[in-house]
Design an enzyme around this catalytic site. Structure first.
Site, PDB file in Angstrom:
ATOM      1  N   ASP A  68      21.237  22.280 -37.702  1.00  0.00           N
ATOM      2  CA  ASP A  68      20.478  22.996 -36.677  1.00  0.00           C
ATOM      3  C   ASP A  68      21.442  24.048 -36.113  1.00  0.00           C
ATOM      4  OD1 ASP A  68      18.529  23.495 -34.624  1.00  0.00           O
ATOM      5  OD2 ASP A  68      19.833  22.383 -33.263  1.00  0.00           O
ATOM      6  N   THR A  88      21.270  26.099 -32.799  1.00  0.00           N
ATOM      7  CA  THR A  88      21.582  26.113 -31.366  1.00  0.00           C
ATOM      8  C   THR A  88      22.089  24.758 -30.887  1.00  0.00           C
ATOM      9  OG1 THR A  88      19.831  27.726 -31.128  1.00  0.00           O
ATOM     10  CG2 THR A  88      20.683  26.751 -29.105  1.00  0.00           C
TER      11      THR A  88
END
Length: 666
Positions: free
Chosen positions: A362, A364
């Site tokens: 992922d 962020t």
């Protein structure tokens, strides 16, 4: 490819497969039986004709045979008791294993030797071999138990980390109370050098804490009001007041201990293989033992020799090393992982990590810090970088906008002092301005420049904007002196994490809801193999499924909006869980916000598998060579293994397996 994690975590592992079974009283019992049996073995040896012949002495007196029988009976019943009770429980569970083999071997030796003394059969008894065999088996079991207990000691270390008392803040003073009396909402004082008693939030004071024992984070972590602290962390230089948030079983450390215990107890695929191999070995040993006994009788070597060969086969074949090969590696690797800040929730998923071909991160909060920061500084008209940052931060310090906070943080990181400002004004969508050093200083948007017809004439600005970065400009008395590009800052550790994974031959990818430009910039900076931009949270699992058609894949995310993707992946890794250990959707929880730990987990999985394989190879290979020797295939060449020599060899193989497991390192 998805797997139902919920079912896996609820299933309780069967008792028979619990590697952490031995306790201190069982260890003490084996030690006591070993000492008593060894002491009684001395007169048994001195009264045995073969030993007397070896030493060149003769000790006979009326009833010496019966004294020998009495001493051997005590050793057989007292020293052999763990094995005699072990065969009963193994046969009851229909899982004959090492206890069955030892019990059969010592019973055959005892019954035959007793029959010789009582004149029922002719020949020569071998009580001395029975006694030494029991001694060596007890010693082997004792060493093995100590190893398993040693591997599980990490749990005890974690328990010991917790202080037993806390300074409860009451009516302006403090009162020392037991930690178990604290309830959420209470406030406790933590003085410099003390351990934080429970999980909570700092409400007064500032300090740094050492969480190395808990999370593996080697550097002290700064804590200010509003920051969470973990029970067991060591307070640094400042006194702080902490508001209690979690107590008892809800605390971080209690959850860690629970997860480690469950992981050590959980069945592993390799363990199932070892159990099947041990069962097969029992069948082979009993069959070969019976055939060996019959063959030597037919060859006319006598009942005593035939019994001795059969007993040696069964002792040699004890799948002791095999029984220890996997559980000990499991115990050591789980404890190591916990100390390094990796919490294994699903052992089979952890074992699958060695076969991974791709890791999807992922963006962020995982590869990036999840907060705006200055990534590039441009200067115009001979201005210095430091001056551009200082002046921009001096104006932005009066604003609460995320861009403003990013600029101020950049100045703080560089150790720059801010200038006094007067007449601060903020214009939404335009920028901020004020006066400092007699000049009007503004930090403005590109739209403001366009309105005023101010040209930058610098291609670098366009390039930064194409990367998806936010660019703001510094004006001094309407003269352009600098520009700052801001973006979600890439974690310093992310690049190294990607390099480590690539060195293992694993492809690195990124999944983000952010736009194509931002994703391309982050992927380019880190050297990722692929990236997927503009993916909404509910689409992430489908993306993982798509990647799974090509590779065995791990998903590394923060465990909140990534939950479906974590479950879908072959290995779900929740990163930066901090005090919220129980991230239900992940197979492995990484306590720190450090993507390098994802590479470390895969590396540990590979090392763990290698150790298991080495141990299984040794344990089975040793038997393949030793059983024919025990059966007497080299009898013609004058090479004969006694049951006691077989027991020494068997114990040696167990110790080798135990030592090899303990040499596992992160």
């Amino acid at each position: 490819m998805g797997h139902d994690h919920g079912e896996q975590h609820r299933e309780k592992p069967p008792e028979a497969h619990r590697p952490g079974a031995p306790h201190h009283h069982a260890l003490e019992d084996f030690r006591r039986r070993f000492i008593v049996s060894t002491i009684l073995t001395v007169p048994i040896l001195l009264l045995s004709p073969p030993v007397q012949a070896l030493l060149g002495i003769t000790i006979t007196f009326p009833g010496s045979d019966y004294l020998l029988l009495a001493l051997a009976t005590v050793v057989y019943l007292y020293g052999g008791w763990p094995f005699l009770t072990g065969i009963v429980s193994e046969l009851r569970d229909r899982m004959p294993g090492m206890m069955t083999l030892i019990a059969v071997a010592i019973t055959v030796a005892y019954v035959y030797s007793s029959a010789v003394v009582l004149g029922i059969v002719g020949g020569e008894g071998f009580f001395w071999e029975l006694a030494t065999l029991i001694d060596i088996m007890l010693l082997g079991h004792w060493v093995e138990m100590r190893s398993v207990l040693g591997a599980s000691r990490a749990l005890e270390e974690l328990v010991r980390v917790m202080p037993s008392e806390a300074h409860l803040v009451r009516d302006g003073g403090t009162e020392d109370v037991p930690v178990d009396r604290l309830t959420p909402g209470d406030r406790v004082l933590v003085r410099p050098g003390e351990k934080v008693p429970v999980d909570g939030v700092v409400v007064e004071g500032a300090t740094s804490v050492n969480e190395a024992m808990l999370t593996g984070e080697s550097r002290p972590v700064e804590k200010r009001p509003g920051d969470g602290v973990i029970g067991g962390a060591i307070n640094g230089e400042g006194s702080v007041v902490v508001e209690v948030r979690k107590t008892g079983a809800e605390t971080y450390i209690a959850q860690v201990i629970d997860l480690v215990r469950k992981a050590q107890e959980s069945r592993s695929r390799t363990q199932d293989l070892a159990n099947r191999a041990a069962f097969l070995l029992v069948v082979i040993a009993l069959s070969v033992g019976a055939v060996t006994f019959a063959a030597w009788l037919v060859l006319g070597e006598g009942a005593g020799f035939a019994v001795e060969r059969a007993a040696t086969v069964m002792v040699i074949a004890c799948p002791h090393a095999l029984g220890l090969a996997v559980p000990l590696v499991v115990a050591v690797s789980t404890a190591l992982a916990a100390k390094s800040g990796f919490l294994i929730r699903d052992r089979t998923a952890f074992e699958r990590a060695k076969d991974l071909q791709a890791v999807v991160f992922d963006k962020t909060g995982t590869l990036t810090l999840g907060k705006f920061g200055v990534t590039d500084i441009l200067t115009f008209g001979g201005a210095a970088e430091e001056d551009v940052v200082r002046r921009a931060a001096s104006v932005e310090a009066h604003s609460e906008h995320p861009i403003a906070r990013g600029v101020v943080r950049s100045a703080e990181d560089r150790g720059l002092s801010l200038l006094p400002l007067e007449g601060f004004r903020a214009s939404p969508g335009v920028g901020v301005e004020g006066e400092t050093d007699g000049r009007r200083v503004g930090v403005v948007s590109p739209g403001y420049l366009a309105e005023r017809g101010i040209e930058t004439g610098d291609e670098r600005v366009g390039a930064l904007q194409r990367q998806g970065k936010t660019v703001v400009f510094l004006l001094e008395d309407d003269r352009l002196t600098g520009a700052l590009a801001l973006a979600d800052i890439i974690r310093p550790e992310s690049g190294e994490a990607v390099r480590r994974l690539k060195a293992m031959g694993i492809r690195c990818m990124m999944l983000t809801g952010d736009n194509q430009d931002v994703a391309a910039w982050v992927a380019g900076e880190l050297g990722l193999d692929e990236f997927f931009a503009g993916v909404l949270p509910h689409e992430k699992a489908a993306k993982i499924q798509e990647v799974q058609r090509r590779y065995r894949v791990a998903m590394v995310g923060d465990g909140i909006n990534d939950a479906p993707a974590l479950v879908q992946a072959d290995l779900g890794v929740a990163i930066g869980a901090g005090t919220d250990v129980a991230v239900e959707s992940a197979d492995i929880v990484l306590v720190r916000n450090d993507p390098r730990d994802a590479a470390a987990v895969i590396d540990l999985s590979k090392k763990t598998y290698r150790k298991m394989f080495q141990n299984l190879l040794w344990a089975t290979g040793y038997n393949a060579v030793a059983i024919p020797l025990a059966a007497g295939v080299l009898f013609g060449a004058g090479i004969v293994l006694t049951p006691a020599a077989g027991a020494v060899l068997m114990s040696a193989s167990t110790v080798i397996v135990a030592v090899n497991a303990r040499m596992l390192r992160v």
